[in-house]
Design a protein around this motif. Structure first.
Motif, PDB file in Angstrom:
ATOM      1  N   ALA A 197       0.820  -1.065   0.040  1.00 46.52           N
ATOM      2  CA  ALA A 197      -0.138  -0.057  -0.113  1.00 46.52           C
ATOM      3  C   ALA A 197       0.956   1.212   0.026  1.00 46.52           C
ATOM      4  N   ASN A 198       1.811   1.211   0.852  1.00 43.97           N
ATOM      5  CA  ASN A 198       2.908   2.571   0.842  1.00 43.97           C
ATOM      6  C   ASN A 198       3.597   2.728  -0.507  1.00 43.97           C
ATOM      7  N   VAL A 199       4.007   1.292  -1.238  1.00 46.20           N
ATOM      8  CA  VAL A 199       4.645   1.492  -2.272  1.00 46.20           C
ATOM      9  C   VAL A 199       3.583   2.320  -3.618  1.00 46.20           C
ATOM     10  N   ILE A 200       2.576   1.855  -3.370  1.00 40.16           N
ATOM     11  CA  ILE A 200       1.442   2.548  -4.256  1.00 40.16           C
ATOM     12  C   ILE A 200       1.352   3.862  -4.154  1.00 40.16           C
ATOM     13  N   ALA A 201       1.350   4.172  -2.774  1.00 40.65           N
ATOM     14  CA  ALA A 201       0.942   5.706  -2.445  1.00 40.65           C
ATOM     15  C   ALA A 201       2.141   6.504  -2.805  1.00 40.65           C
ATOM     16  N   ASN A 202       3.374   5.747  -2.847  1.00 43.00           N
ATOM     17  CA  ASN A 202       4.499   6.789  -3.383  1.00 43.00           C
ATOM     18  C   ASN A 202       4.777   6.750  -4.941  1.00 43.00           C
ATOM     19  N   ILE A 203       4.275   5.681  -5.492  1.00 42.33           N
ATOM     20  CA  ILE A 203       3.981   5.747  -6.997  1.00 42.33           C
ATOM     21  C   ILE A 203       3.138   6.775  -7.143  1.00 42.33           C
ATOM     22  N   ASN A 204       1.937   6.950  -6.543  1.00 43.74           N
ATOM     23  CA  ASN A 204       0.635   7.896  -6.944  1.00 43.74           C
ATOM     24  C   ASN A 204       1.201   9.380  -6.680  1.00 43.74           C
ATOM     25  N   ASN A 205       2.139   9.487  -5.590  1.00 38.73           N
ATOM     26  CA  ASN A 205       2.731  10.753  -5.275  1.00 38.73           C
ATOM     27  C   ASN A 205       3.567  11.442  -6.445  1.00 38.73           C
ATOM     28  N   CYS A 206       3.943  10.667  -7.655  1.00 41.88           N
ATOM     29  CA  CYS A 206       4.717  11.073  -8.611  1.00 41.88           C
ATOM     30  C   CYS A 206       3.718  11.972  -9.438  1.00 41.88           C
ATOM     31  N   LEU A 228      11.999  15.176 -13.320  1.00 42.61           N
ATOM     32  CA  LEU A 228      11.424  13.925 -13.739  1.00 42.61           C
ATOM     33  C   LEU A 228      12.263  12.891 -13.399  1.00 42.61           C
ATOM     34  N   GLY A 229      13.497  12.915 -13.606  1.00 45.69           N
ATOM     35  CA  GLY A 229      14.365  11.697 -13.563  1.00 45.69           C
ATOM     36  C   GLY A 229      14.174  10.961 -12.348  1.00 45.69           C
ATOM     37  N   PRO A 230      14.247  11.441 -11.113  1.00 44.28           N
ATOM     38  CA  PRO A 230      14.111  10.848  -9.977  1.00 44.28           C
ATOM     39  C   PRO A 230      12.596   9.904  -9.712  1.00 44.28           C
ATOM     40  N   LEU A 231      11.644  10.949 -10.218  1.00 44.26           N
ATOM     41  CA  LEU A 231      10.313  10.517 -10.029  1.00 44.26           C
ATOM     42  C   LEU A 231      10.068   9.113 -11.024  1.00 44.26           C
ATOM     43  N   SER A 232      10.635   9.202 -12.537  1.00 43.21           N
ATOM     44  CA  SER A 232      10.543   8.052 -13.113  1.00 43.21           C
ATOM     45  C   SER A 232      11.227   6.752 -12.519  1.00 43.21           C
ATOM     46  N   GLU A 233      12.465   7.136 -11.950  1.00 42.84           N
ATOM     47  CA  GLU A 233      13.124   5.896 -11.202  1.00 42.84           C
ATOM     48  C   GLU A 233      12.412   5.337 -10.073  1.00 42.84           C
ATOM     49  N   LEU A 234      11.683   6.181  -9.129  1.00 40.58           N
ATOM     50  CA  LEU A 234      10.849   5.823  -8.150  1.00 40.58           C
ATOM     51  C   LEU A 234       9.847   4.998  -8.723  1.00 40.58           C
ATOM     52  N   LYS A 235       9.104   5.684  -9.551  1.00 44.55           N
ATOM     53  CA  LYS A 235       7.865   4.883 -10.233  1.00 44.55           C
ATOM     54  C   LYS A 235       8.326   3.591 -10.979  1.00 44.55           C
ATOM     55  N   SER A 236       9.689   3.413 -11.375  1.00 40.36           N
ATOM     56  CA  SER A 236       9.923   1.896 -11.980  1.00 40.36           C
ATOM     57  C   SER A 236      10.406   0.904 -11.075  1.00 40.36           C
ATOM     58  N   HIS A 237      10.869   1.676 -10.231  1.00 41.27           N
ATOM     59  CA  HIS A 237      11.091   0.823  -8.778  1.00 41.27           C
ATOM     60  C   HIS A 237       9.966   0.250  -8.398  1.00 41.27           C
TER      61      HIS A 237
END
Length: 431
Positions: A197-206, A228-237
């Protein structure tokens, strides 16, 4: 001062002869007094708030609210009072303000991230908003940044422009810290109940970050890469983590293609698709745009794994009829993958040719026709190498080695325009 000078203009000025510029006498006297007071103040080591208030007074309130007030502007413009502080002094104060404000913004953002990271580590469930996992971090961070921006603009618009560039750099640095903290959470906290759930919340944060950045600074769609780079990395991970279990479950199913030597591939694929379909509800708390992106990642995985199975060199078909039959199986499977993924939100149209065109290469018997098909395929998938081609041609047991060599040589010729630069075959290692 304002009230006094308005009284001078309205009540004293009519009592004096025109040659006595009573307004100028009073205005200059007040101005000199204030300038002396402020010059004395500016000599002290001022705290953050005093530096800010001094600049607001000198650069905004005094010139705009007093000198240019409706009742005084006409009278005082001809007096030309100038600034309360010399330009050099103002530049020093502005530099101090910028330094103070940026340090404050950095500290507040670091504290916000620390509190957020603690919530993940303590296994707190994220908030829900419209059925999606939600975090306030993006809102907090953008608010901190925008308050710094507003504060600078309340001194002068030019200072607002100056701080904007610095704040964007600080935001980029924060996003890198955020990505590192998230990666650490992914690594260390797998056993926690609210992990997914916290992984999903952080992806949604992007999405929250992106929308806020565009609204706050009217930044165009192509936001700079360092934001955008760090957000893309975060989403990808985050996607990798969410899909790890599903992809693990699919692995033995894909192996079945080669284990059964492509007997009844329709049933194998049906099982693969039903496995994915069963798991899709797990991702419903992602924002729609990310759920669709996640399905695109699944789409790519299905096509990639299918190609890997075709490239295992475990199947050699000697006759045109056998090759025709395999090609038909591949086409039917490709259609099933495409329909399922499209229905669930994948817009990865660039993948649509990957399997049907390979089926065509397997079906064709004339080496010249195969060459044309391979050349076309390489325009669709520029990372399709000789190694990948050899693995597919190995299925065609009725090709001579000289024919295989001739077909392979077509990839020596530059195909010119590439229709897709997204990786597919570069993800596939040929043994």
């Amino acid at each position: 001062m304002k009230e006094d000078l308005e009284a001078v203009v309205e009540r004293l000025k009519p009592l004096f002869p025109a040659e006595v510029d009573v307004v100028a006498v009073y205005a200059e006297s007040y101005h000199e007094h204030f300038a002396a007071q402020l010059a004395a103040m500016a000599q002290f080591e001022l705290c953050e708030r005093d530096t800010y208030m001094l600049l607001v007074w000198v650069q905004n309130l005094y010139p705009n609210d007093i000198i240019n007030s409706p009742k005084l502007a006409g009278e005082l413009q001809r007096v030309q009072l100038g600034s309360l502080l010399p330009p050099r002094q103002i530049r020093l104060l502005e530099a101090t303000f910028l330094s103070n404000e940026v340090a404050s913004v950095k500290e507040l953002m670091a504290r916000a991230l620390e509190l957020e990271s603690q919530r993940w580590a303590q296994d707190e469930a994220p908030q829900k908003l419209d059925g999606h996992c939600h975090s306030e971090l993006a809102i907090d961070i953008i608010q901190i940044i925008s308050q710094g921006q507003v504060k600078a603009e309340s001194i002068t618009l030019d200072l607002g422009v100056q701080i904007k560039q610095v704040l964007l750099l600080e935001l980029a640095a924060f996003l890198r810290s955020y990505q590192r903290a998230f990666d650490e959470f992914l690594e260390r906290c797998r056993q926690l109940r609210n992990y997914r759930a916290n992984v999903i919340a952080n992806i949604n944060n992007c999405l929250s970050f992106r929308i806020s950045m565009e609204q706050q600074w009217q930044t165009p769609q192509d936001l700079p890469g360092h934001l955008l780079g760090p957000l893309s990395e975060l989403k990808s991970h985050g996607f990798d983590t969410l899909l790890q279990r599903l992809f693990g479950d699919l692995k033995p199913l894909f192996k079945r293609f080669t284990q059964t030597r492509w007997v009844a591939p329709a049933q194998t694929l049906e099982e693969i698709i039903s496995t994915v379909a069963e798991r899709l509800p797990e991702f419903s708390e992602l924002h729609d745009c990310f759920r669709e992106e996640l399905v695109e990642v699944i789409h790519l995985h299905l096509v990639k794994e299918y190609v890997i199975r075709l490239s295992k060199r475990s199947l050699v078909l000697k006759t045109a009829e056998q090759q025709q039959q395999l090609a038909e199986h591949i086409l039917a499977n490709a259609d099933a993958i495409q329909r399922f993924c499209s229905q669930n939100g994948s817009s990865a149209t660039w993948l649509h040719h990957a399997l049907p065109k390979l089926a065509e290469i397997i079906r064709l018997q004339d080496p010249s026709a195969i060459k044309i098909e391979v050349a076309t395929y390489a325009t669709w998938y520029p990372d399709f190498s000789k190694g990948h081609l050899s693995a597919i041609l190995a299925i065609k047991g009725n090709l001579s080695s000289s024919e295989v060599k001739s077909i392979r040589s077509i990839l020596d010729v530059s195909t010119g325009m590439h229709r897709s630069s997204k990786p597919l075959f570069s993800l596939i290692k040929i043994g």
